[in-house]
Design a protein around this motif. Sequence first.
Motif, PDB file in Angstrom:
ATOM      1  N   THR A 128       9.235   0.047  -5.068  1.00  0.00           N
ATOM      2  CA  THR A 128       8.818  -1.006  -5.992  1.00  0.00           C
ATOM      3  C   THR A 128       7.634  -0.581  -6.852  1.00  0.00           C
ATOM      4  O   THR A 128       7.241  -1.309  -7.755  1.00  0.00           O
ATOM      5  CB  THR A 128       8.433  -2.270  -5.215  1.00  0.00           C
ATOM      6  OG1 THR A 128       7.350  -1.967  -4.315  1.00  0.00           O
ATOM      7  CG2 THR A 128       9.622  -2.788  -4.414  1.00  0.00           C
ATOM      8  N   GLU A 169       4.649  -0.099  -5.511  1.00  0.00           N
ATOM      9  CA  GLU A 169       3.437  -0.475  -4.777  1.00  0.00           C
ATOM     10  C   GLU A 169       2.854   0.744  -4.062  1.00  0.00           C
ATOM     11  O   GLU A 169       3.576   1.517  -3.437  1.00  0.00           O
ATOM     12  CB  GLU A 169       3.769  -1.550  -3.742  1.00  0.00           C
ATOM     13  CG  GLU A 169       2.588  -1.887  -2.830  1.00  0.00           C
ATOM     14  CD  GLU A 169       3.021  -2.705  -1.622  1.00  0.00           C
ATOM     15  OE1 GLU A 169       4.229  -2.928  -1.472  1.00  0.00           O
ATOM     16  OE2 GLU A 169       2.148  -3.093  -0.840  1.00  0.00           O
ATOM     17  N   ARG A 227       1.574  -4.899 -11.250  1.00  0.00           N
ATOM     18  CA  ARG A 227       1.544  -4.506  -9.832  1.00  0.00           C
ATOM     19  C   ARG A 227       0.363  -3.574  -9.546  1.00  0.00           C
ATOM     20  O   ARG A 227      -0.284  -3.685  -8.501  1.00  0.00           O
ATOM     21  CB  ARG A 227       2.866  -3.835  -9.466  1.00  0.00           C
ATOM     22  CG  ARG A 227       4.032  -4.810  -9.313  1.00  0.00           C
ATOM     23  CD  ARG A 227       5.229  -4.123  -8.698  1.00  0.00           C
ATOM     24  NE  ARG A 227       5.851  -3.203  -9.638  1.00  0.00           N
ATOM     25  CZ  ARG A 227       6.843  -3.513 -10.457  1.00  0.00           C
ATOM     26  NH1 ARG A 227       7.316  -4.751 -10.463  1.00  0.00           N
ATOM     27  NH2 ARG A 227       7.378  -2.627 -11.272  1.00  0.00           N
ATOM     28  N   THR A 271      -2.858  -4.216  -6.912  1.00  0.00           N
ATOM     29  CA  THR A 271      -3.195  -3.223  -5.885  1.00  0.00           C
ATOM     30  C   THR A 271      -4.636  -2.736  -6.032  1.00  0.00           C
ATOM     31  O   THR A 271      -5.334  -2.514  -5.042  1.00  0.00           O
ATOM     32  CB  THR A 271      -2.233  -2.027  -5.976  1.00  0.00           C
ATOM     33  OG1 THR A 271      -0.892  -2.504  -5.836  1.00  0.00           O
ATOM     34  CG2 THR A 271      -2.516  -1.016  -4.878  1.00  0.00           C
ATOM     35  N   ASP A 331      -0.987 -13.319  -8.167  1.00  0.00           N
ATOM     36  CA  ASP A 331      -0.984 -12.900  -6.768  1.00  0.00           C
ATOM     37  C   ASP A 331      -2.089 -13.649  -6.025  1.00  0.00           C
ATOM     38  O   ASP A 331      -3.266 -13.573  -6.433  1.00  0.00           O
ATOM     39  CB  ASP A 331      -1.224 -11.392  -6.663  1.00  0.00           C
ATOM     40  CG  ASP A 331      -0.951 -10.877  -5.258  1.00  0.00           C
ATOM     41  OD1 ASP A 331       0.222 -10.604  -4.968  1.00  0.00           O
ATOM     42  OD2 ASP A 331      -1.908 -10.766  -4.480  1.00  0.00           O
TER      43      ASP A 331
END
Length: 843
Positions: A258, A260, A319, A323, A350
Amino acid sequence: MRHDGRARAGVSQLPASEAGAASTGSPPPAREGAPGERALTFAGAAVAAVYVPGAGEEDLRLVETAGAAVSRYDLPEQLPLSGGSPAAQAFRTDRPLWLNPAALASFEDGPAPPAAQTSLGALPLRAEGRRLGCLVVVGVSADGFEAGQQRFLERYADAVADLLRAGTDHPAPSSLLGLALRALRVGSFVLVPDTGVIDADEMLLELVGITPDDFDGKADTLLANALPEDMHALMSVLEPSTPAFARRELEFRVRHLTGEVRWLSLTCRVVAGSDDRPQQVLGVVTATSVQRRSSDDVSRIQWLTAALDDAATVQDVGRVVVTALREPLAADRVALAELREDRLVVIVLDPPQPAAWPQTWRSEWRSEWPDAPVRALPTLQLALRDGRMDLWPAGTAFEPGLAGIGAGGLAVLPLPAKGGVVGVCLVGWDQPHEFATEERSVLTATAALIGQALERAHAYDAEQELATMLQRSLLPRRLPELPGGTAVARYLPARRGLQVGGDWYDVIVISEDRVALVIGDVQGHSAGAATIMGQMRTAVRAYAVEGHPPDVVVSHANRLLVGMETDLFATCCYVELDMEEGNALFVRAGHLSPLLRHPDGTTEEIQVEGGLPLGVLAEAEFPMTAVALAPGTVLALVTDGLVEAADLPLDEGMDRTRAALATADPTDPGRMADQLLGDAGRREDDVALLLLRYDGMTARPIRAGWVVWRLPDAVMHARRFTSRTLRRWQVGEAADAVLLVVSELVTNALVHTQGPVRLDLILRGDRVRVSVSDASPRAPAKPVIVDWESTGGRGLLLVEAMSESFGSVPVAGGKQVWSEIRVPRREPALAGSAPGTDREGSP
């Protein structure tokens, strides 16, 4: 009464040889039992046991045990709370006890050790101020538990306590120890350095992002997702040249499919063989609670720069931002929004749960295209106007649109790019948060990097959207419904570069019982290749509709491409199929051979005689190959993107596709096409796939033909032929309408054209089709005005009025004017003529 841990459910055991190894403190030569037992053994615990207060809360009772050597320790079933056991003392004082063998000897009511060298840990289980029990761990080291082992076991006790608290309404907890290990996300492994073979449990595979089906037991496969920067440290630990260290710890990063990036912590030790060489590496891997980049802020910025450089799309940037900011800053919320004119379009929230965000966000920003006007959020409007970061402390009163996002502190980061602001990033905390000087500097640098990456990603997304629209406009929007068959198609762009290419497909209805299927591939992946593809598809369709045979269609397309004077060439496979008889004619111009799946499930690659690719030689020849298809046959046309790649030879790819075609269910052609595509992630080239399941026509038409001679009474002879045919077919009730249409169409052809004229009658179901073919390419034109003085022009108007449908199509050498007239349904018993073709050529 003593308790035997082997009798309890959910307790894993080691074989006798491994249990013996655990008692001596040296690891076994093979795998160390179940994955949970391996993790406990690595933490120095041979046995773990859970004690909870009894019904009267006067004693502690044993409810569960786990470990590699449960049967070798006599654990008391009950311990009085007022007694002097380590478990009772830890429960009363709410403090953990770590006892080496000498300290343990002074306690009563402890486990009966099988050897003198036994250590013990007693950890109170508490949650939300409540005492829930005690975790007892028994070790086999004379030095007791190391500091790292103690930290792990304390986390383990917290996980057991959380499970106990969540299950207080249940009469008896079960599988606490196993579930707690899984909650800690601890994976374990045993590696043999000489062979590279590694035994990893499912949790470790999950942490590094590999499915059990994709794992082949090799260390290289396990480390495939690790970031290259961390690979050197990993290999020095997992492939030691000498057993010089007893224990090593490090942190490393893995990137999942993905995108991540996850930080993992690895702890391992080396087991030496009889020759003092490394025999095994035993270790555990856990997910770190905070994704630490480095204590050095420069390293964090370097990591973010590299991660954003790999982020191609806007969603990829979102993303990476989550992170990089949420866990390293211990933030509770991160939002990223793009500024488009005077509105904010949310890219990522998120956590994604709507309940974590204000009502305004849930109602306005969680739609399919979430956006909100900037003027509705003054705090953000001010930051975007000034272009500077705002850090709001705990307790700040915000407008309703931001209420609850950062009760303990809110960072508003405008995202600059090329002299403007492209968006905003919000970082919020629930608990009071102090913004240190170093953190302010990091946030400022982070905002600049995110803004530049967001602008690049937006341009990339726009480019890909344009490419997708171009590709879709050049390919058929939908495939036609076919009599006696079902056609489905799939197209996937390449996963590199501009996602537009030269693969194309088409299904062309030539007549009521003939259909053409074509698939092709123009060289290259560019807008130029897509443009040539669109021109070739249009040309092939035009030549096919004109009624040319397959070899002529492909030959004309080849001459056209040669005349374009382009450097690109194209491959093509063209099939013309008679849906009534099942006869197929194949022409192949440098393309892959078509595949067939027979009704019995067997498959074959049709050996079609091939010609040169299109656009190479103007005078190239393209021979035809005839193949008969039985009802239930599936025809598959593919491009090389499906069957060939850098790591996939063409022959092997064709064999894989044939195997998938053989095992797929032909009753659902759409699902069959999806199965043939296989893994969508392995795409270096465009992929086009065209499937046709040939079922055969249920209603076979009856045909009759007549060559019209140019005589003064030619129309009379055509009417007589039609009358005889309708009587033979027992549809005389429609004779008047059919005869009128025949008279008008034949007369029109004889008067306005030169050359041969032909009359064809077809009976299919409840319709009679009258077709008159001539040598003129010009379609008949209906008059604009017909008054009482006109001497002609009413024929086509009469034909249109008498017909259910009426039209004209080009055919090779001219055109065909046709009309369909509905007739009364015939009873099967009255059908006097079997399906077939009647041929007559003279009066």
